[in-house]
Design an enzyme around this catalytic site. Structure first.
Site, PDB file in Angstrom:
ATOM      1  N   ASP A 114       0.841  -1.205   0.000  1.00  0.00           N
ATOM      2  CA  ASP A 114       0.000   0.000   0.000  1.00  0.00           C
ATOM      3  C   ASP A 114       0.867   1.242   0.000  1.00  0.00           C
ATOM      4  O   ASP A 114       1.976   1.223   0.537  1.00  0.00           O
ATOM      5  CB  ASP A 114      -0.839   0.062   1.280  1.00  0.00           C
ATOM      6  CG  ASP A 114      -2.161  -0.656   1.139  1.00  0.00           C
ATOM      7  OD1 ASP A 114      -2.465  -1.121   0.041  1.00  0.00           O
ATOM      8  OD2 ASP A 114      -2.882  -0.755   2.154  1.00  0.00           O
ATOM      9  N   TYR A 137       1.970   4.825   1.592  1.00  0.00           N
ATOM     10  CA  TYR A 137       1.899   5.380   2.947  1.00  0.00           C
ATOM     11  C   TYR A 137       0.623   6.198   3.072  1.00  0.00           C
ATOM     12  O   TYR A 137       0.193   6.868   2.134  1.00  0.00           O
ATOM     13  CB  TYR A 137       3.110   6.271   3.215  1.00  0.00           C
ATOM     14  CG  TYR A 137       4.438   5.552   3.192  1.00  0.00           C
ATOM     15  CD1 TYR A 137       4.700   4.511   4.076  1.00  0.00           C
ATOM     16  CD2 TYR A 137       5.433   5.921   2.291  1.00  0.00           C
ATOM     17  CE1 TYR A 137       5.927   3.854   4.068  1.00  0.00           C
ATOM     18  CE2 TYR A 137       6.668   5.274   2.277  1.00  0.00           C
ATOM     19  CZ  TYR A 137       6.909   4.237   3.164  1.00  0.00           C
ATOM     20  OH  TYR A 137       8.113   3.594   3.150  1.00  0.00           O
ATOM     21  N   PHE A 171       7.716   2.303  -0.982  1.00  0.00           N
ATOM     22  CA  PHE A 171       8.711   2.508   0.075  1.00  0.00           C
ATOM     23  C   PHE A 171       9.308   3.917   0.074  1.00  0.00           C
ATOM     24  O   PHE A 171      10.038   4.284   0.994  1.00  0.00           O
ATOM     25  CB  PHE A 171       9.845   1.473  -0.006  1.00  0.00           C
ATOM     26  CG  PHE A 171       9.404   0.068   0.243  1.00  0.00           C
ATOM     27  CD1 PHE A 171       9.062  -0.347   1.526  1.00  0.00           C
ATOM     28  CD2 PHE A 171       9.328  -0.845  -0.791  1.00  0.00           C
ATOM     29  CE1 PHE A 171       8.647  -1.652   1.771  1.00  0.00           C
ATOM     30  CE2 PHE A 171       8.912  -2.154  -0.568  1.00  0.00           C
ATOM     31  CZ  PHE A 171       8.569  -2.569   0.716  1.00  0.00           C
TER      32      PHE A 171
END
Length: 248
Positions: free
Chosen positions: A93, A95, A106
């Site tokens: 997902d 953030y 990431f």
């Protein structure tokens, strides 16, 4: 109207339908998709699930706060054209806190504190390759070198992790991975955690290098993420196949 004229009209209507879907994506949702991906995934845009997905995402952006910003939903594709992909890192997902998500898995924007998983990724890069830990968590520098930083789900409601799961994004990113796996050769797929490993289970290990380990989350990093040497192994494979290694 004869059959030839009827056939020509049907083909033209189909073309206009596909064109309208792409127009809907680019103009209504204010996204930007790099041209090679637009062509490579041409059979996806007018599939029923994707039409429903775009309608859902459009409504979500209208009704509340959703990340990443609309223009960055497809940032991973824009940053890394189809024929320039060398490595795929699969996330889950975006953030879900303010100012973090930028469309690359990431990755966070400049000036944003590193989330724990990203901290652990940089630690492993340093331990594996000797590269210094960077001051910015923006991974677009990896993307520009051919690292497709792909989340399985490309959007999320603010402060609600997983809120856009099972709406169609997973089907879309399955198709993205399949196109890469089936139409490219000698790619590196980096799959961290059971979710990513399962999603990439179909990839032909004879055609590509598939690297797997536990997730870099603090909950699992010490169970095999640290010391996995994925960054050096990826570069060794790229060199072996005549490709420029990644400056991690």
């Amino acid at each position: 109207m004869n059959w030839l004229e009827f056939g020509a009209k049907v083909v033209n209507n189909l073309y206009l339908c596909k064109k309208s879907i792409i127009h809907f994506l680019i103009i209504i949702m204010t996204v930007r998709i790099e041209d090679s991906w637009l062509r490579e995934l041409a059979d996806v845009w007018d599939k029923d699930y994707f039409v429903r997905l775009t309608q859902f995402v459009r409504q979500e952006y209208r009704n509340g706060q959703v990340f990443p910003p609309g223009k960055q939903i497809f940032a991973a594709f824009d940053a890394t054209p189809f024929n320039e992909v060398k490595v795929v890192i699969l996330g889950q997902d975006p953030y879900h806190d303010v100012g973090q998500a930028n469309g690359l898995c990431f990755s966070v924007n400049d000036g944003v504190p590193f989330p724990p998983s990203l901290q652990n990724i940089f630690k492993e890069v340093h331990d594996d390759t000797g590269a210094p830990i960077p001051t910015s968590g923006d991974l677009s520098r990896w993307a520009r070198q051919g690292v497709l930083l792909l989340n399985s789900t490309l959007t999320v409601q603010a402060h609600r992790a997983g809120s856009h799961q099972n709406r169609g994004w997973e089907l879309f990113t399955d198709e993205v991975i399949a196109h890469l796996a089936n139409h490219r050769e000698n790619l590196v797929f980096i799959l961290w955690g059971s979710y990513a490993i399962k999603k990439g289970a179909f990839i032909n290990r004879m055609r590509h290098l598939v690297l797997t380990s536990p997730h870099p989350s603090p909950l699992s990093a010490y169970r095999g993420f640290f010391g996995n040497h994925h960054f050096s192994l990826a570069n060794d494979y790229l060199r072996k196949h005549g490709k420029q290694p990644i400056a991690w």
